[in-house]
Design a protein around this motif. Structure first.
Motif, PDB file in Angstrom:
ATOM      1  N   GLU A   1       2.923  -4.961 -13.917  1.00 11.97           N
ATOM      2  CA  GLU A   1       1.855  -3.597 -13.094  1.00 11.97           C
ATOM      3  C   GLU A   1       0.865  -3.699 -14.307  1.00 11.97           C
ATOM      4  OE1 GLU A   1       5.127  -1.042 -14.256  1.00 11.97           O
ATOM      5  OE2 GLU A   1       5.433  -0.020 -11.367  1.00 11.97           O
TER       6      GLU A   1
ATOM      7  N   GLU B   1      -1.708  -0.789 -14.888  1.00 10.91           N
ATOM      8  CA  GLU B   1      -2.257   1.010 -14.644  1.00 10.91           C
ATOM      9  C   GLU B   1      -3.226   1.364 -15.543  1.00 10.91           C
ATOM     10  OE1 GLU B   1       1.166   3.548 -15.144  1.00 10.91           O
ATOM     11  OE2 GLU B   1       2.019   1.747 -14.349  1.00 10.91           O
TER      12      GLU B   1
ATOM     13  N   TYR C   1      -9.226  -0.675 -12.242  1.00  4.04           N
ATOM     14  CA  TYR C   1      -7.229  -0.919 -11.874  1.00  4.04           C
ATOM     15  C   TYR C   1      -6.247   0.572 -11.276  1.00  4.04           C
ATOM     16  CZ  TYR C   1      -7.739  -5.885 -10.146  1.00  4.04           C
ATOM     17  OH  TYR C   1      -9.042  -6.727  -9.288  1.00  4.04           O
ATOM     18  N   ASP C   2      -6.682   1.363 -10.675  1.00  3.87           N
ATOM     19  CA  ASP C   2      -5.031   2.332 -10.879  1.00  3.87           C
ATOM     20  C   ASP C   2      -4.517   2.348 -11.302  1.00  3.87           C
ATOM     21  OD1 ASP C   2      -7.930   3.766  -8.760  1.00  3.87           O
ATOM     22  OD2 ASP C   2      -7.480   5.162 -10.570  1.00  3.87           O
ATOM     23  N   TYR C   3      -3.431   1.123 -10.069  1.00  2.00           N
ATOM     24  CA  TYR C   3      -2.344   0.940 -10.141  1.00  2.00           C
ATOM     25  C   TYR C   3      -2.477  -0.575  -9.430  1.00  2.00           C
ATOM     26  CZ  TYR C   3       2.431  -0.026  -9.385  1.00  2.00           C
ATOM     27  OH  TYR C   3       4.191  -0.049  -9.198  1.00  2.00           O
ATOM     28  N   LEU C   4      -2.248  -1.624 -10.411  1.00  9.04           N
ATOM     29  CA  LEU C   4      -1.499  -3.189  -9.461  1.00  9.04           C
ATOM     30  C   LEU C   4       0.043  -3.329  -9.898  1.00  9.04           C
ATOM     31  CD1 LEU C   4      -2.778  -5.017  -7.841  1.00  9.04           C
ATOM     32  CD2 LEU C   4      -4.068  -6.293 -10.290  1.00  9.04           C
ATOM     33  N   SER C   5       0.428  -3.503  -8.741  1.00  9.05           N
ATOM     34  CA  SER C   5       1.554  -4.240  -8.965  1.00  9.05           C
ATOM     35  C   SER C   5       1.588  -5.524  -8.255  1.00  9.05           C
ATOM     36  CB  SER C   5       2.722  -3.613  -8.570  1.00  9.05           C
ATOM     37  OG  SER C   5       3.927  -4.776  -8.117  1.00  9.05           O
TER      38      SER C   5
ATOM     39  N   ASN D   1     -11.249  -2.396  -2.579  1.00  8.23           N
ATOM     40  CA  ASN D   1     -10.509  -1.846  -2.361  1.00  8.23           C
ATOM     41  C   ASN D   1      -8.667  -2.456  -2.669  1.00  8.23           C
ATOM     42  OD1 ASN D   1     -10.097  -3.602  -0.522  1.00  8.23           O
ATOM     43  ND2 ASN D   1      -9.568  -2.338   1.129  1.00  8.23           N
ATOM     44  N   GLY D   2      -9.040  -3.432  -3.354  1.00  9.63           N
ATOM     45  CA  GLY D   2      -7.752  -3.825  -3.834  1.00  9.63           C
ATOM     46  C   GLY D   2      -7.175  -5.072  -4.096  1.00  9.63           C
ATOM     47  N   VAL D   3      -5.934  -5.474  -3.613  1.00 11.28           N
ATOM     48  CA  VAL D   3      -5.721  -6.438  -4.164  1.00 11.28           C
ATOM     49  C   VAL D   3      -5.358  -6.909  -3.713  1.00 11.28           C
ATOM     50  CG1 VAL D   3      -4.366  -8.971  -5.770  1.00 11.28           C
ATOM     51  CG2 VAL D   3      -5.921  -7.121  -6.541  1.00 11.28           C
TER      52      VAL D   3
ATOM     53  N   ASN E   1      -3.916   6.573  -6.263  1.00  9.69           N
ATOM     54  CA  ASN E   1      -4.715   5.253  -5.819  1.00  9.69           C
ATOM     55  C   ASN E   1      -4.620   3.777  -6.412  1.00  9.69           C
ATOM     56  OD1 ASN E   1      -6.892   4.507  -4.690  1.00  9.69           O
ATOM     57  ND2 ASN E   1      -8.567   5.313  -5.714  1.00  9.69           N
ATOM     58  N   ILE E   2      -3.400   2.790  -4.831  1.00  5.28           N
ATOM     59  CA  ILE E   2      -3.407   2.097  -5.492  1.00  5.28           C
ATOM     60  C   ILE E   2      -3.762   0.728  -5.153  1.00  5.28           C
ATOM     61  CG2 ILE E   2      -0.306   2.535  -5.817  1.00  5.28           C
ATOM     62  CD1 ILE E   2      -0.651   1.566  -2.316  1.00  5.28           C
ATOM     63  N   ASP E   3      -4.094   0.127  -5.765  1.00  3.66           N
ATOM     64  CA  ASP E   3      -4.955  -0.979  -5.321  1.00  3.66           C
ATOM     65  C   ASP E   3      -4.523  -2.841  -5.162  1.00  3.66           C
ATOM     66  OD1 ASP E   3      -6.210   0.024  -8.517  1.00  3.66           O
ATOM     67  OD2 ASP E   3      -7.623  -0.464  -7.010  1.00  3.66           O
ATOM     68  N   CYS E   4      -3.304  -2.406  -4.848  1.00  6.68           N
ATOM     69  CA  CYS E   4      -2.247  -3.521  -4.165  1.00  6.68           C
ATOM     70  C   CYS E   4      -1.737  -2.950  -2.510  1.00  6.68           C
ATOM     71  CB  CYS E   4      -1.114  -3.933  -4.532  1.00  6.68           C
ATOM     72  SG  CYS E   4      -0.504  -2.536  -5.638  1.00  6.68           S
ATOM     73  N   GLU E   5      -1.055  -4.147  -2.406  1.00  6.62           N
ATOM     74  CA  GLU E   5      -0.536  -2.993  -0.714  1.00  6.62           C
ATOM     75  C   GLU E   5       0.839  -2.199  -0.611  1.00  6.62           C
ATOM     76  OE1 GLU E   5      -0.397  -7.206   0.944  1.00  6.62           O
ATOM     77  OE2 GLU E   5       0.430  -5.959   2.932  1.00  6.62           O
ATOM     78  N   TYR E   6       1.562  -2.734  -2.085  1.00  3.82           N
ATOM     79  CA  TYR E   6       2.741  -1.012  -2.060  1.00  3.82           C
ATOM     80  C   TYR E   6       2.866  -0.927  -2.975  1.00  3.82           C
ATOM     81  CZ  TYR E   6       5.397  -5.304  -2.597  1.00  3.82           C
ATOM     82  OH  TYR E   6       6.259  -6.001  -3.041  1.00  3.82           O
ATOM     83  N   ILE E   7       3.835   0.291  -3.860  1.00  5.34           N
ATOM     84  CA  ILE E   7       4.269   0.545  -4.772  1.00  5.34           C
ATOM     85  C   ILE E   7       5.510   1.243  -4.744  1.00  5.34           C
ATOM     86  CG2 ILE E   7       3.381   2.952  -4.715  1.00  5.34           C
ATOM     87  CD1 ILE E   7       3.107   3.211  -7.513  1.00  5.34           C
ATOM     88  N   GLU E   8       6.786   0.577  -5.049  1.00 10.18           N
ATOM     89  CA  GLU E   8       7.890   1.164  -4.879  1.00 10.18           C
ATOM     90  C   GLU E   8       7.954   2.477  -5.474  1.00 10.18           C
ATOM     91  OE1 GLU E   8       9.835  -2.277  -7.205  1.00 10.18           O
ATOM     92  OE2 GLU E   8       9.817  -3.904  -5.771  1.00 10.18           O
TER      93      GLU E   8
ATOM     94  N   SER F   1       8.812   3.592  -9.026  1.00  3.97           N
ATOM     95  CA  SER F   1       7.409   3.097  -9.618  1.00  3.97           C
ATOM     96  C   SER F   1       6.430   4.119  -9.196  1.00  3.97           C
ATOM     97  CB  SER F   1       6.864   1.923  -9.404  1.00  3.97           C
ATOM     98  OG  SER F   1       7.347   0.710  -9.976  1.00  3.97           O
TER      99      SER F   1
ATOM    100  N   PHE G   1       4.503   6.900 -12.308  1.00 10.50           N
ATOM    101  CA  PHE G   1       2.832   6.411 -12.662  1.00 10.50           C
ATOM    102  C   PHE G   1       2.231   8.029 -11.986  1.00 10.50           C
ATOM    103  CE2 PHE G   1      -1.120   4.369 -12.687  1.00 10.50           C
ATOM    104  CZ  PHE G   1      -1.743   4.857 -11.982  1.00 10.50           C
TER     105      PHE G   1
ATOM    106  N   LYS H   1       9.783   0.538  -0.888  1.00  9.35           N
ATOM    107  CA  LYS H   1       7.699   0.529  -0.725  1.00  9.35           C
ATOM    108  C   LYS H   1       7.653   1.695  -0.085  1.00  9.35           C
ATOM    109  CE  LYS H   1       8.402  -5.034  -0.746  1.00  9.35           C
ATOM    110  NZ  LYS H   1       9.317  -5.397   0.279  1.00  9.35           N
TER     111      LYS H   1
ATOM    112  N   TYR I   1       3.538   2.474   1.556  1.00 10.27           N
ATOM    113  CA  TYR I   1       2.272   1.949   1.904  1.00 10.27           C
ATOM    114  C   TYR I   1       0.868   3.217   0.958  1.00 10.27           C
ATOM    115  CZ  TYR I   1       5.358  -1.747   3.214  1.00 10.27           C
ATOM    116  OH  TYR I   1       5.867  -3.452   2.960  1.00 10.27           O
TER     117      TYR I   1
END
Lengths: 375, 68
Positions: A7, A9, A14-18, A363-365, B5-12, B15, B19, B51, B53
């Motif tokens: 994770e 942050e 990146y703001d938040y990447l998991s 816009n992200g990964v 803002n999230i940079d991946c597809e989802y956040i649990e 979390s 955050f 998850k 989104y």
């Protein structure tokens, strides 16, 4: 060791990447400046305590944020541990494993090891002795916990001595101070010299085999440690010789305002078929040799530490030809590897391999292939 | 309304609460979620690893989180 989850942050862009990385290969594909190297940087900070790029921690913090955080669940020796690194503007860096504060990097290094391969590494052969010393210092630090600590202390005292030399003060009481510095430098320096020699001996055995494989039996690669005391087997004797050397060179050092003797001046001569590679090797031979050095670095850590390090490869595939790419990939079986690349065409080298593929965009990964891939 | 803002597809879900700094720890998040204090898109959600989104809205403790 394997990263099970990661994770990131408020780290750079990146703001938040998991992420839930693959146990073997993880490829991050994206245009230049898309942020893919930042992911590798976060991993390197968490595992080794520092970034493999030369940046200040402060610059890494996402603009406008007060703190960045990197968390990971890491499996080491069949145990899962919670790693966490937090950096705050006011409180600096804090690393915790299973909620216990890690106060110095030596503790961090006890269970972890990291190898980084980046395009600048290809300069190891061509460039000044600095890069070659750094390569071996990083390697030995991965093998011996005390080495980095002693090297650090040596550098601190060396700086104090050099500062005093710059003041060009040859008076008696200053000379006594130099003697005090030299005594410490020869004690720490003898350890450094001894370990450099010891590790290189084993490293040469490994690299001879590795490079023979890479060059299809045509080339012999060996590295010679250039230090006047490298032939002495006893650390105490090295210390005595080094102290005498430092004492004898004091007058010259005062004149030049610089410490002319000591392991900080060490050189490693890389020889291909008995000839100095820097001078007589083609660029292709130089690149192959660096590749062999990196593969040997991996092998020696696995062998000596009885553990598998994490391998970061930042944009190196575009620098290697097909044969060398193939050799590199052959040698990372069973090693959790994080790879960045800017172009798709290198993906075919990884056909039929256990891997996760991520596309990195503004816009992200997005994960597009691998275990648990979302449809 | 907090925008995350999230940079991946989802956040649990747990979390996300951490955050957004609405809870102090994962343990707190787990309890609040399990006890029904958290809503996802208007409905109570009790699974902490649910998850979330981009486009989802989460409510907790009088706060509304929009994930983008």
């Amino acid at each position: 060791m394997k990263i099970i989850s990661l994770e990131i942050e408020n780290f750079r862009n990146y703001d938040y990447l998991s992420l839930f990385p693959n146990e073997n290969i993880n490829i991050f594909l994206g245009r230049n400046a898309s942020g893919k190297t930042n992911i590798l940087e976060a991993i390197s900070m968490l595992i080794s305590g520092k970034s493999f790029r030369t940046s200040r921690d402060r610059e890494i913090l996402k603009f406008g944020e007060e703190s960045f955080k990197i968390n990971a669940l890491i499996e080491i020796n069949n145990l899962e541990k919670d790693y966490s690194l937090t950096y705050s503007d006011d409180k600096k860096k804090k690393i915790q494993i299973n909620l216990t504060n890690i106060d110095n990097l030596k503790e961090l290094r006890r269970d972890n090891a990291l190898i980084v391969f980046k395009p600048e590494d290809l300069e190891i052969v061509k460039d000044g002795p600095n890069l070659r010393r750094k390569f071996f210092d990083d390697l030995i630090s991965n093998l011996d916990l005390i080495y980095r600590y002693n090297l650090s202390k040596y550098e601190t005292i060396l700086k104090q001595k050099n500062d005093l030399l710059k003041s060009r003060n040859g008076k008696l009481d200053t000379r006594l101070l130099f003697e005090a510095y030299n005594i410490q430098l020869s004690s720490l320096g003898s350890y450094i010299i001894y370990m450099r020699k010891k590790v290189l001996r084993r490293f040469n055995e490994i690299i001879a085999e590795v490079h023979s494989d890479i060059s299809n039996g045509e080339e012999l690669l060996e590295i010679e440690y250039m230090n006047p005391h490298s032939e002495i087997d006893d650390m105490k004797k090295i210390e005595i010789e080094l102290l005498n050397e430092l004492r004898d060179s004091l007058d010259r050092d005062l004149m030049l305002k610089y410490s002319t003797k000591g392991p900080h001046r060490d050189e490693y001569m890389i020889k291909l078929n008995k000839k100095e590679l820097k001078r007589y090797g083609s660029q292709g031979q130089q690149r192959s040799s660096v590749l062999s050095m990196k593969i040997s670095e991996l092998k020696i850590i696995r062998e000596e530490r009885k553990m598998t390090p994490i391998f970061l490869m930042d944009d190196v595939f575009s620098e290697l030809d097909k044969d060398r790419r193939k050799k590199l990939i052959e040698n990372i079986r069973g090693v959790q590897t994080f790879i960045t690349m800017a172009e798709e065409n290198y993906l075919e080298d990884f056909n039929n391999m256990n891997k996760n593929l991520y596309i990195v965009r503004e816009n992200g990964v997005k994960k597009i292939g691998g275990k648990n891939a979302e449809q | 309304m907090i925008t995350i803002n999230i940079d991946c597809e989802y956040i649990e879900l747990d979390s996300l609460l951490k955050f957004a700094k609405l809870v102090n720890s994962g343990g707190e998040a787990k309890h609040f979620i399990k006890d029904g204090f958290v809503k996802l898109n208007g409905e109570v959600e009790t699974r902490r690893k649910k998850k979330i989104y981009k486009g989802d809205t989460v409510e907790f403790d009088g706060e509304c989180i929009q994930v983008v």
